[in-house]
Design a protein around this motif. Sequence first.
Motif, mmCIF file in Angstrom:
data_model
loop_
_atom_site.group_PDB
_atom_site.id
_atom_site.type_symbol
_atom_site.label_atom_id
_atom_site.label_comp_id
_atom_site.label_asym_id
_atom_site.label_seq_id
_atom_site.Cartn_x
_atom_site.Cartn_y
_atom_site.Cartn_z
ATOM 1 N N LEU A 7 -17.470 -16.883 -1.058
ATOM 2 C CA LEU A 7 -16.316 -16.702 -0.176
ATOM 3 C C LEU A 7 -16.393 -15.318 0.454
ATOM 4 N N PRO A 8 -16.506 -15.222 1.798
ATOM 5 C CA PRO A 8 -16.538 -13.900 2.424
ATOM 6 C C PRO A 8 -15.240 -13.158 2.169
ATOM 7 N N MET A 9 -15.361 -11.874 1.857
ATOM 8 C CA MET A 9 -14.162 -11.083 1.584
ATOM 9 C C MET A 9 -14.440 -9.630 1.896
ATOM 10 N N ALA A 10 -13.355 -8.858 1.946
ATOM 11 C CA ALA A 10 -13.439 -7.411 2.127
ATOM 12 C C ALA A 10 -12.457 -6.773 1.171
ATOM 13 N N PHE A 11 -12.833 -5.623 0.616
ATOM 14 C CA PHE A 11 -11.890 -4.932 -0.261
ATOM 15 C C PHE A 11 -12.049 -3.436 -0.074
ATOM 16 N N ARG A 12 -10.989 -2.702 -0.460
ATOM 17 C CA ARG A 12 -11.019 -1.248 -0.388
ATOM 18 C C ARG A 12 -10.245 -0.680 -1.565
ATOM 19 N N ASP A 13 -10.598 0.538 -1.938
ATOM 20 C CA ASP A 13 -9.922 1.232 -3.024
ATOM 21 C C ASP A 13 -8.618 1.822 -2.488
ATOM 22 N N VAL A 14 -7.492 1.463 -3.105
ATOM 23 C CA VAL A 14 -6.197 1.964 -2.636
ATOM 24 C C VAL A 14 -5.643 3.034 -3.559
ATOM 25 N N ASN A 15 -6.350 3.343 -4.653
ATOM 26 C CA ASN A 15 -5.799 4.256 -5.647
ATOM 27 C C ASN A 15 -6.369 5.660 -5.495
ATOM 28 N N ALA A 16 -6.614 6.058 -4.268
ATOM 29 C CA ALA A 16 -7.016 7.434 -4.019
ATOM 30 C C ALA A 16 -5.792 8.333 -4.093
ATOM 31 N N ARG A 17 -5.989 9.630 -3.907
ATOM 32 C CA ARG A 17 -4.858 10.558 -4.013
ATOM 33 C C ARG A 17 -3.780 10.276 -2.979
ATOM 34 N N ARG A 18 -4.175 9.723 -1.866
ATOM 35 C CA ARG A 18 -3.182 9.440 -0.830
ATOM 36 C C ARG A 18 -2.699 8.007 -0.899
ATOM 37 N N HIS A 19 -3.009 7.286 -1.893
ATOM 38 C CA HIS A 19 -2.640 5.897 -2.195
ATOM 39 C C HIS A 19 -2.062 5.157 -0.988
ATOM 40 N N ILE A 20 -2.866 4.294 -0.404
ATOM 41 C CA ILE A 20 -2.493 3.600 0.824
ATOM 42 C C ILE A 20 -1.254 2.743 0.631
ATOM 43 N N GLY A 21 -1.154 2.060 -0.506
ATOM 44 C CA GLY A 21 -0.002 1.193 -0.748
ATOM 45 C C GLY A 21 1.306 1.961 -0.785
ATOM 46 N N LEU A 22 1.313 3.109 -1.428
ATOM 47 C CA LEU A 22 2.539 3.917 -1.486
ATOM 48 C C LEU A 22 2.890 4.468 -0.108
ATOM 49 N N GLN A 23 1.887 4.796 0.675
ATOM 50 C CA GLN A 23 2.161 5.257 2.036
ATOM 51 C C GLN A 23 2.776 4.140 2.874
ATOM 52 N N GLN A 24 2.292 2.926 2.677
ATOM 53 C CA GLN A 24 2.885 1.804 3.409
ATOM 54 C C GLN A 24 4.329 1.573 2.976
ATOM 55 N N LEU A 25 4.589 1.670 1.681
ATOM 56 C CA LEU A 25 5.971 1.542 1.195
ATOM 57 C C LEU A 25 6.874 2.591 1.823
ATOM 58 N N SER A 26 6.400 3.822 1.850
ATOM 59 C CA SER A 26 7.204 4.905 2.414
ATOM 60 C C SER A 26 7.481 4.682 3.897
ATOM 61 N N ALA A 27 6.467 4.224 4.621
ATOM 62 C CA ALA A 27 6.653 3.998 6.059
ATOM 63 C C ALA A 27 7.651 2.870 6.311
ATOM 64 N N LEU A 28 7.551 1.787 5.540
ATOM 65 C CA LEU A 28 8.485 0.677 5.714
ATOM 66 C C LEU A 28 9.902 1.085 5.336
ATOM 67 N N ALA A 29 10.035 1.846 4.256
ATOM 68 C CA ALA A 29 11.367 2.245 3.800
ATOM 69 C C ALA A 29 12.038 3.217 4.761
ATOM 70 N N SER A 30 11.250 4.003 5.476
ATOM 71 C CA SER A 30 11.834 4.979 6.400
ATOM 72 C C SER A 30 12.593 4.314 7.541
ATOM 73 N N THR A 31 12.289 3.048 7.833
ATOM 74 C CA THR A 31 12.988 2.361 8.920
ATOM 75 C C THR A 31 14.444 2.080 8.573
ATOM 76 N N GLY A 32 14.798 2.081 7.284
ATOM 77 C CA GLY A 32 16.171 1.811 6.881
ATOM 78 C C GLY A 32 16.933 3.035 6.452
ATOM 79 N N ARG A 33 16.436 4.207 6.800
ATOM 80 C CA ARG A 33 17.086 5.459 6.399
ATOM 81 C C ARG A 33 18.518 5.556 6.907
#
Length: 711
Positions: A1-27
């Motif tokens: 099955l073709p797939m792509a993956f990336r490491d999200v647990n770097a110091r800048r953690h991509i998932g947490l940045q996405q959470l922060s960006a989404l949450a900022s819309t409801g400030r």
Amino acid sequence: LPMAFRDVNARRHIGLQQLSALASTGRAFLGPMKSHKFIVDEITNQSTLICSAVRLMESLDLTSAVGQLLNETIQAQNKDFRTGMSTLLFLVGAWSDAVVECLQQNVPVPAIVSVMSEGLNSCCERVQCLQIPIHDVKKELCSSRVRPMAFESKTGQVGRDGLTNPWNLLCFQKDISTTEEVIPVNSCNHQGDGCNFNKFLVSPLAGFGSVASVVKAVGDKSSSVPSGSAVTASSCIARKLTHSRHFSTLGKSPFASQQGNFQGHLSGPSADVCGCCGLGHLAVALSHGNQPSVKLLQSIAAYQQERAECSGSSQINIAEIVTCCVLGLPESYSCVCPGFVTLVSPEQATVIKHLADKPLRILLMDGDLTEGYRHLGFNRPPNVRTILEHPNPQGGKAGDLWLSKMSDVLMSFEVNLVLVKGNVCRNFMERCIASRILVIGCVARNVLRAFGAATGALSVTYLSQLNASCIGNGAWAELWKSSDGRAVDLGELLPARIGAGGIPLLTAVFTTALPSKAQLLQDQFWTLLYRLHHALKDGKVFPGGGAVELLCLSHIRGLAEQPGGPGNDGVVRELLSPWLAEYKSVVLQALASGWKRYLSVLLCNTARASSELEAGASVDHHLQKAAACGSPSAYILEEFRRGGVLRGGSDPFPDQVTDIKICDNVAAKTEAWRRALDLVLLVLQTDTEIITGPRRNQILNSPLSSEFMFL
């Protein structure tokens, strides 16, 4: 099955940045002075006005895994409590940023998870001392003295009123200058309705700290109050407060039996109006500035408590409440109506006019009224392919046989009114209209239950199940009329009112000239209704206005600064295990930064600070005063009794703030905290994002391809 993956647990953690960006819309949704947002659909070019985190999540195109997790978390909070979503959304963003800072300081992920979880648990235990029992709410909220007012009848006799009249709310303001309009329920004197509701209902656009004047009941043809008799408000409702979880029931009102054409006007000082009891004070404290909904909810509470006085319950029965929005009228026409108000087509309105003033035989259907509908759990025979389910030897159009047969069933039982839970076949609807049978689709289940209890009708799934015992009697239908007695004819959809004798159902009718505001008005009403419901269910409330969060901030900072000796708190000892001791202070300070950011934005959104910097300084000032007091919880409760926490000299509206108390739900607030932190820690502990399917090829040709490994 073709797939792509990336490491999200770097110091800048991509998932947490996405959470922060989404949450900022409801400030801007935090606090009572919310900023509205327009959501524009690019396909239809239609726009809607939103003011809640739930509607925001529904409007966003959440294609990422993190966005879908956030949406599921907010939807779960909305399903359970219908409040607390804005707090949840903001804390998700604040704590996501705090966790990223911990990662940048090389704090291990297990340490962040353990310390933050224990810290929040400690906060939830610490704030229990701030809970105010419901039976103490009146005493807490009526701490400031008010100028009492009363109304005077034409005979000049003065009296006082309890919950059902609007000047219950005077306990929240000292200065009263404007008048408030009290309106009766629209069209409530229908024969056979069995309701005594044509009396003191409140206009939602009346002033927030105002005193009521009673106006003549619209369309009331019953015997009027004799001019020589004195009818005072104190005789309407018996005021009594017990030490149970909930408020006591109301005494019977003489207006329930004599719906008189009664007029009154404001009078001078009388006895203390705060001597009354009921849900009015609590509703205002939980409204967070949502004044129109308070007025409608006050009318609903009055009606439901009068009906429930025999059972001794003062709970708000949500199952007996529905909403309907009528477009084209000013918002001042909003009101509460007994029965079921819904929107119908002009063709259906013609049928209603024909059926007016006639007792109707009613049928309730628990499903779709279509030829192809099958109930949940129905299994077709396996390995069978259906070519034509109902062959027609006469060669007519497909479905004509079913339409004719079902129409004959309704006419044979002389059914006039059909309420359907699901969808209705358009062709069948047209046949029913031609036969002068009113069919209403998409009716909520609680509405069907109410009509079943009032008329004796039994729900059926298919028309083929119909028999004489399933038909109910005593229903009626009419076009809804506005408060000035005129029928509303606004074009495409017309409001109609359907009822039955003794039906407890109430409809909160919202009117607005702005179509984009229709959903907003209903959302605000349901939010307040569920806040009151959960407050009565919990039997206690929190002081609002940032009081609980301020205590959390003080408590967490105290834990972070303690050295953790043998005599310290048990939670601190647990946090100071050899492995966690090194990171305890850093992680707890990060958790505290979320609370401080919450309080700072709350002050900015309520215009008590011009910037987050000024707001942060104000929060620190209150923390110092709380520490100097020796007991932060005692300081916070005292500030709440004095008029509100986080008050300061920069407050542009000191009078209003000192006279209005704000309360929050206990379970909804703490659960919002837990869900916010659980989501942040869940995303924190993910280390890989794996993408399969067509999106994998899109990423391969995008600038983000360097971040992924393709297999």
